[in-house]
Motif scaffolding. Sequence first.
Motif, PDB file in Angstrom:
ATOM      1  N   GLU A  63       9.698 -28.574   2.599  1.00 33.61           N
ATOM      2  CA  GLU A  63      10.183 -29.090   0.622  1.00 33.61           C
ATOM      3  C   GLU A  63      11.580 -29.069   0.642  1.00 33.61           C
ATOM      4  O   GLU A  63      11.607 -29.973  -0.731  1.00 33.61           O
ATOM      5  CB  GLU A  63       9.840 -27.137   0.444  1.00 33.61           C
ATOM      6  N   GLU A  66      10.696 -33.605   0.763  1.00 31.98           N
ATOM      7  CA  GLU A  66       9.576 -34.150  -1.074  1.00 31.98           C
ATOM      8  C   GLU A  66       8.491 -33.144  -1.096  1.00 31.98           C
ATOM      9  O   GLU A  66       7.310 -33.351  -0.251  1.00 31.98           O
ATOM     10  CB  GLU A  66       9.438 -35.206  -1.061  1.00 31.98           C
ATOM     11  N   ALA A  67       8.639 -32.217  -2.043  1.00 31.07           N
ATOM     12  CA  ALA A  67       7.465 -30.980  -1.959  1.00 31.07           C
ATOM     13  C   ALA A  67       6.655 -31.433  -1.554  1.00 31.07           C
ATOM     14  O   ALA A  67       5.244 -30.889  -1.329  1.00 31.07           O
ATOM     15  CB  ALA A  67       8.342 -29.753  -2.972  1.00 31.07           C
ATOM     16  N   SER A  68       6.159 -32.459  -2.995  1.00 33.48           N
ATOM     17  CA  SER A  68       4.736 -32.732  -3.497  1.00 33.48           C
ATOM     18  C   SER A  68       4.101 -33.281  -2.539  1.00 33.48           C
ATOM     19  O   SER A  68       2.655 -33.630  -1.809  1.00 33.48           O
ATOM     20  CB  SER A  68       4.719 -33.532  -4.874  1.00 33.48           C
ATOM     21  N   ARG A  69       5.120 -34.327  -1.804  1.00 36.99           N
ATOM     22  CA  ARG A  69       3.609 -34.656  -0.613  1.00 36.99           C
ATOM     23  C   ARG A  69       3.691 -34.644   0.333  1.00 36.99           C
ATOM     24  O   ARG A  69       2.467 -34.848   0.870  1.00 36.99           O
ATOM     25  CB  ARG A  69       5.139 -36.149   0.070  1.00 36.99           C
ATOM     26  N   TYR A  70       4.263 -33.425   0.436  1.00 38.34           N
ATOM     27  CA  TYR A  70       3.382 -32.501   2.051  1.00 38.34           C
ATOM     28  C   TYR A  70       2.877 -30.715   1.257  1.00 38.34           C
ATOM     29  O   TYR A  70       2.424 -29.942   2.394  1.00 38.34           O
ATOM     30  CB  TYR A  70       4.321 -32.205   2.812  1.00 38.34           C
ATOM     31  N   GLU A  71       2.450 -30.715  -0.238  1.00 31.61           N
ATOM     32  CA  GLU A  71       1.895 -30.282  -0.876  1.00 31.61           C
ATOM     33  C   GLU A  71       0.287 -29.919   0.582  1.00 31.61           C
ATOM     34  O   GLU A  71      -0.146 -28.590   0.605  1.00 31.61           O
ATOM     35  CB  GLU A  71       0.686 -30.613  -1.541  1.00 31.61           C
ATOM     36  N   TYR A  74       0.876 -27.622   3.142  1.00 30.38           N
ATOM     37  CA  TYR A  74       1.487 -26.032   3.908  1.00 30.38           C
ATOM     38  C   TYR A  74      -0.334 -24.921   3.605  1.00 30.38           C
ATOM     39  O   TYR A  74       0.454 -24.321   4.567  1.00 30.38           O
ATOM     40  CB  TYR A  74       1.845 -25.728   2.618  1.00 30.38           C
TER      41      TYR A  74
END
Length: 177
Positions: A63, A66-71, A74
Amino acid sequence: MNKAQKTEIINKLRERFSRYPHFYLADSSALTVEQVNKLRRACFEGKVEMKVAKNTLIRKALESIEASRYEGVYPALKGQTAIFFTENPKEPALIISRFRKEQGSEKPILKLAFVDSEIYEGDSQLETLTRLKSKADLIGELISLLQSPAHRVIGALQSGGQTIAGVLKTLESRSAD
């Protein structure tokens, strides 16, 4: 573990996630200490860095990049997680496959692979990952494909050079008549 130690681990993980373009997540909880040591040795020989970390720390490290790149990563952060960091996208898959064969086991279980921003989810993707081609392999194939037509034209001209000259002489003599 105190807050300073957690912050240090998060920073180390963030550095590795930033440095390596590909990573795999696997569940190695059923492995013995001896098996984990063998797996680590195989990773070292294959230039793959293996780390075990808490899921919450892995998530915080991702996160912070780049939080959104690794959604998509999770949901795989459950249970014990071993992370395989690599430059070569298929090397961890080869290591895990070889290790399983040698041990006669289905462990470690692949949770997820993050390769070139693509997510390969689940243990069923392991065989697909072993067949991935590296960037160098793809460039080599592209170069050979581009060179192929040129080689054919040059070969035809070299082998049929006399034939072409003969056809031109025949056409020249017909036009003179």
